[in-house]
Design a protein around this motif. Structure first.
Motif, PDB file in Angstrom:
ATOM      1  N   ASP A 160       3.488  27.150  -9.584  1.00 30.66           N
ATOM      2  CA  ASP A 160       3.620  27.583  -8.190  1.00 30.66           C
ATOM      3  C   ASP A 160       2.448  27.178  -7.309  1.00 30.66           C
ATOM      4  O   ASP A 160       2.358  27.594  -6.159  1.00 30.66           O
ATOM      5  CB  ASP A 160       3.836  29.098  -8.120  1.00 30.66           C
ATOM      6  N   ARG A 161       1.541  26.340  -7.818  1.00 32.99           N
ATOM      7  CA  ARG A 161       0.364  25.933  -7.054  1.00 32.99           C
ATOM      8  C   ARG A 161       0.347  24.428  -6.817  1.00 32.99           C
ATOM      9  O   ARG A 161       0.775  23.636  -7.643  1.00 32.99           O
ATOM     10  CB  ARG A 161      -0.918  26.282  -7.813  1.00 32.99           C
ATOM     11  N   VAL A 162      -0.187  24.045  -5.661  1.00 28.56           N
ATOM     12  CA  VAL A 162      -0.471  22.652  -5.362  1.00 28.56           C
ATOM     13  C   VAL A 162      -1.954  22.581  -5.037  1.00 28.56           C
ATOM     14  O   VAL A 162      -2.441  23.304  -4.164  1.00 28.56           O
ATOM     15  CB  VAL A 162       0.359  22.112  -4.184  1.00 28.56           C
ATOM     16  N   LEU A 163      -2.667  21.728  -5.755  1.00 25.65           N
ATOM     17  CA  LEU A 163      -4.105  21.574  -5.585  1.00 25.65           C
ATOM     18  C   LEU A 163      -4.407  20.225  -4.954  1.00 25.65           C
ATOM     19  O   LEU A 163      -3.852  19.206  -5.367  1.00 25.65           O
ATOM     20  CB  LEU A 163      -4.809  21.664  -6.938  1.00 25.65           C
ATOM     21  N   VAL A 164      -5.284  20.229  -3.956  1.00 22.32           N
ATOM     22  CA  VAL A 164      -5.711  19.008  -3.279  1.00 22.32           C
ATOM     23  C   VAL A 164      -7.232  18.991  -3.312  1.00 22.32           C
ATOM     24  O   VAL A 164      -7.869  19.969  -2.929  1.00 22.32           O
ATOM     25  CB  VAL A 164      -5.228  18.958  -1.812  1.00 22.32           C
ATOM     26  N   ALA A 165      -7.803  17.878  -3.770  1.00 15.02           N
ATOM     27  CA  ALA A 165      -9.264  17.812  -3.880  1.00 15.02           C
ATOM     28  C   ALA A 165      -9.768  16.447  -3.443  1.00 15.02           C
ATOM     29  O   ALA A 165      -9.006  15.502  -3.275  1.00 15.02           O
ATOM     30  CB  ALA A 165      -9.693  18.105  -5.320  1.00 15.02           C
ATOM     31  N   GLY A 166     -11.074  16.379  -3.260  1.00 14.81           N
ATOM     32  CA  GLY A 166     -11.722  15.104  -2.976  1.00 14.81           C
ATOM     33  C   GLY A 166     -11.253  14.456  -1.697  1.00 14.81           C
ATOM     34  O   GLY A 166     -11.189  13.240  -1.595  1.00 14.81           O
TER      35      GLY A 166
ATOM     36  N   ALA B 142     -10.049  15.007   7.402  1.00 15.68           N
ATOM     37  CA  ALA B 142      -9.912  15.424   6.005  1.00 15.68           C
ATOM     38  C   ALA B 142      -8.861  16.522   5.852  1.00 15.68           C
ATOM     39  O   ALA B 142      -8.016  16.461   4.947  1.00 15.68           O
ATOM     40  CB  ALA B 142     -11.260  15.889   5.459  1.00 15.68           C
ATOM     41  N   PHE B 143      -8.879  17.533   6.737  1.00 14.70           N
ATOM     42  CA  PHE B 143      -7.865  18.585   6.659  1.00 14.70           C
ATOM     43  C   PHE B 143      -6.474  18.027   6.925  1.00 14.70           C
ATOM     44  O   PHE B 143      -5.509  18.419   6.264  1.00 14.70           O
ATOM     45  CB  PHE B 143      -8.169  19.722   7.641  1.00 14.70           C
ATOM     46  N   THR B 144      -6.355  17.113   7.862  1.00 14.04           N
ATOM     47  CA  THR B 144      -5.059  16.487   8.137  1.00 14.04           C
ATOM     48  C   THR B 144      -4.546  15.759   6.898  1.00 14.04           C
ATOM     49  O   THR B 144      -3.378  15.900   6.517  1.00 14.04           O
ATOM     50  CB  THR B 144      -5.166  15.523   9.334  1.00 14.04           C
ATOM     51  N   SER B 145      -5.418  14.998   6.229  1.00 11.51           N
ATOM     52  CA  SER B 145      -5.011  14.282   5.010  1.00 11.51           C
ATOM     53  C   SER B 145      -4.617  15.249   3.904  1.00 11.51           C
ATOM     54  O   SER B 145      -3.640  15.016   3.174  1.00 11.51           O
ATOM     55  CB  SER B 145      -6.144  13.374   4.536  1.00 11.51           C
ATOM     56  N   ALA B 146      -5.365  16.335   3.754  1.00 14.46           N
ATOM     57  CA  ALA B 146      -5.043  17.326   2.721  1.00 14.46           C
ATOM     58  C   ALA B 146      -3.694  17.977   3.007  1.00 14.46           C
ATOM     59  O   ALA B 146      -2.886  18.183   2.095  1.00 14.46           O
ATOM     60  CB  ALA B 146      -6.154  18.373   2.632  1.00 14.46           C
ATOM     61  N   LEU B 147      -3.438  18.280   4.278  1.00 16.07           N
ATOM     62  CA  LEU B 147      -2.149  18.871   4.636  1.00 16.07           C
ATOM     63  C   LEU B 147      -1.005  17.870   4.473  1.00 16.07           C
ATOM     64  O   LEU B 147       0.110  18.253   4.088  1.00 16.07           O
ATOM     65  CB  LEU B 147      -2.199  19.423   6.064  1.00 16.07           C
ATOM     66  N   GLU B 148      -1.263  16.601   4.729  1.00 16.03           N
ATOM     67  CA  GLU B 148      -0.248  15.574   4.468  1.00 16.03           C
ATOM     68  C   GLU B 148       0.088  15.528   2.977  1.00 16.03           C
ATOM     69  O   GLU B 148       1.245  15.332   2.602  1.00 16.03           O
ATOM     70  CB  GLU B 148      -0.729  14.212   4.945  1.00 16.03           C
ATOM     71  N   ALA B 149      -0.913  15.716   2.132  1.00 20.91           N
ATOM     72  CA  ALA B 149      -0.681  15.688   0.682  1.00 20.91           C
ATOM     73  C   ALA B 149       0.232  16.833   0.254  1.00 20.91           C
ATOM     74  O   ALA B 149       1.149  16.627  -0.546  1.00 20.91           O
ATOM     75  CB  ALA B 149      -2.012  15.737  -0.073  1.00 20.91           C
ATOM     76  N   ILE B 150       0.017  18.051   0.778  1.00 22.36           N
ATOM     77  CA  ILE B 150       0.923  19.147   0.396  1.00 22.36           C
ATOM     78  C   ILE B 150       2.277  18.989   1.070  1.00 22.36           C
ATOM     79  O   ILE B 150       3.274  19.500   0.574  1.00 22.36           O
ATOM     80  CB  ILE B 150       0.318  20.549   0.625  1.00 22.36           C
ATOM     81  N   GLY B 151       2.302  18.247   2.165  1.00 24.75           N
ATOM     82  CA  GLY B 151       3.578  17.943   2.812  1.00 24.75           C
ATOM     83  C   GLY B 151       4.505  17.152   1.904  1.00 24.75           C
ATOM     84  O   GLY B 151       5.728  17.245   2.025  1.00 24.75           O
ATOM     85  N   GLU B 152       3.928  16.390   0.977  1.00 25.06           N
ATOM     86  CA  GLU B 152       4.734  15.649  -0.008  1.00 25.06           C
ATOM     87  C   GLU B 152       5.549  16.592  -0.896  1.00 25.06           C
ATOM     88  O   GLU B 152       6.505  16.179  -1.541  1.00 25.06           O
ATOM     89  CB  GLU B 152       3.836  14.776  -0.883  1.00 25.06           C
ATOM     90  N   TYR B 153       5.152  17.850  -0.939  1.00 29.30           N
ATOM     91  CA  TYR B 153       5.857  18.874  -1.718  1.00 29.30           C
ATOM     92  C   TYR B 153       6.668  19.796  -0.810  1.00 29.30           C
ATOM     93  O   TYR B 153       7.143  20.840  -1.238  1.00 29.30           O
ATOM     94  CB  TYR B 153       4.851  19.706  -2.516  1.00 29.30           C
ATOM     95  N   GLY B 154       6.796  19.453   0.461  1.00 29.24           N
ATOM     96  CA  GLY B 154       7.546  20.267   1.395  1.00 29.24           C
ATOM     97  C   GLY B 154       6.786  21.486   1.895  1.00 29.24           C
ATOM     98  O   GLY B 154       7.400  22.441   2.374  1.00 29.24           O
ATOM     99  N   LEU B 155       5.468  21.468   1.789  1.00 28.11           N
ATOM    100  CA  LEU B 155       4.651  22.611   2.191  1.00 28.11           C
ATOM    101  C   LEU B 155       3.887  22.305   3.462  1.00 28.11           C
ATOM    102  O   LEU B 155       3.622  21.144   3.784  1.00 28.11           O
ATOM    103  CB  LEU B 155       3.662  22.975   1.077  1.00 28.11           C
ATOM    104  N   GLY B 156       3.481  23.358   4.147  1.00 23.49           N
ATOM    105  CA  GLY B 156       2.685  23.217   5.362  1.00 23.49           C
ATOM    106  C   GLY B 156       1.502  24.158   5.345  1.00 23.49           C
ATOM    107  O   GLY B 156       1.204  24.807   4.330  1.00 23.49           O
ATOM    108  N   VAL B 157       0.865  24.266   6.479  1.00 21.12           N
ATOM    109  CA  VAL B 157      -0.365  25.048   6.590  1.00 21.12           C
ATOM    110  C   VAL B 157      -0.160  26.506   6.189  1.00 21.12           C
ATOM    111  O   VAL B 157      -1.067  27.141   5.641  1.00 21.12           O
ATOM    112  CB  VAL B 157      -0.966  24.927   8.008  1.00 21.12           C
ATOM    113  N   ASP B 158       1.037  27.054   6.429  1.00 21.94           N
ATOM    114  CA  ASP B 158       1.289  28.458   6.105  1.00 21.94           C
ATOM    115  C   ASP B 158       1.274  28.744   4.612  1.00 21.94           C
ATOM    116  O   ASP B 158       1.166  29.894   4.195  1.00 21.94           O
ATOM    117  CB  ASP B 158       2.611  28.921   6.728  1.00 21.94           C
ATOM    118  N   SER B 159       1.344  27.720   3.775  1.00 22.53           N
ATOM    119  CA  SER B 159       1.287  27.938   2.328  1.00 22.53           C
ATOM    120  C   SER B 159      -0.115  27.794   1.762  1.00 22.53           C
ATOM    121  O   SER B 159      -0.315  27.999   0.564  1.00 22.53           O
ATOM    122  CB  SER B 159       2.238  27.016   1.579  1.00 22.53           C
ATOM    123  N   VAL B 160      -1.106  27.474   2.585  1.00 25.23           N
ATOM    124  CA  VAL B 160      -2.483  27.302   2.105  1.00 25.23           C
ATOM    125  C   VAL B 160      -3.101  28.665   1.828  1.00 25.23           C
ATOM    126  O   VAL B 160      -3.121  29.536   2.705  1.00 25.23           O
ATOM    127  CB  VAL B 160      -3.333  26.504   3.114  1.00 25.23           C
TER     128      VAL B 160
END
Length: 133
Positions: free
Chosen positions: A28-34, A56-74
């Motif tokens: 149930d977790r998506v991790l974004v690093a580096g 950097a935050f935009t890129s990290a949010l784009e990465a979770i977007g690949e899983y259908g997630l947005g800022v509200d899931s952080v």
């Protein structure tokens, strides 16, 4: 490799040479690093910690977007800075992205990064709820 684990690459020049993924979903977790303000081989916001944090935050949010997630899931963020003087600028960028969400957060000052032009690196963790395996 388990089907419950899915990796996303962003094209960072270090992903291939160091052997890592931009984001990894496990359970149930998506991790974004580096995540820095590099896009490919171009550094955005050179000398500007606020701009680097936004990119950097935009890129990290784009990465979770690949899983259908947005800022509200952080649910967690981490910020690494090379200078304590940049805390206010990076904090302002963080609030613009996450002020309504209020994830737990850590901010650290570090000695440096692999490229001395990098002033900010970010990580985030997102919750995607119950996931079918």
């Amino acid at each position: 490799m388990s089907e419950a684990v899915r990796r996303v690459q962003s094209g960072s020049p270090w992903e291939e040479s160091f052997g890592f993924a931009r984001a990894v979903a496990a359970g149930d977790r998506v991790l974004v690093a580096g995540t820095t303000s590099f896009k490919g081989s171009v550094l955005y916001g050179e000398g500007d910690p606020y701009e680097q944090a936004k990119v950097a935050f935009t890129s990290a949010l784009e990465a979770i977007g690949e899983y259908g997630l947005g800022v509200d899931s952080v649910i967690r963020t981490r910020m690494f800075l090379t200078h304590a003087r940049d805390v206010e600028d990076v904090g302002r960028a963080h609030k613009e992205f996450f002020g309504a969400v209020r994830p737990v957060s850590t901010l650290l000052v570090v000695e440096g990064f692999v490229d001395p032009r990098i002033l900010v690196e970010v990580e985030l963790e997102a919750y995607r709820g119950a996931v079918d395996s």
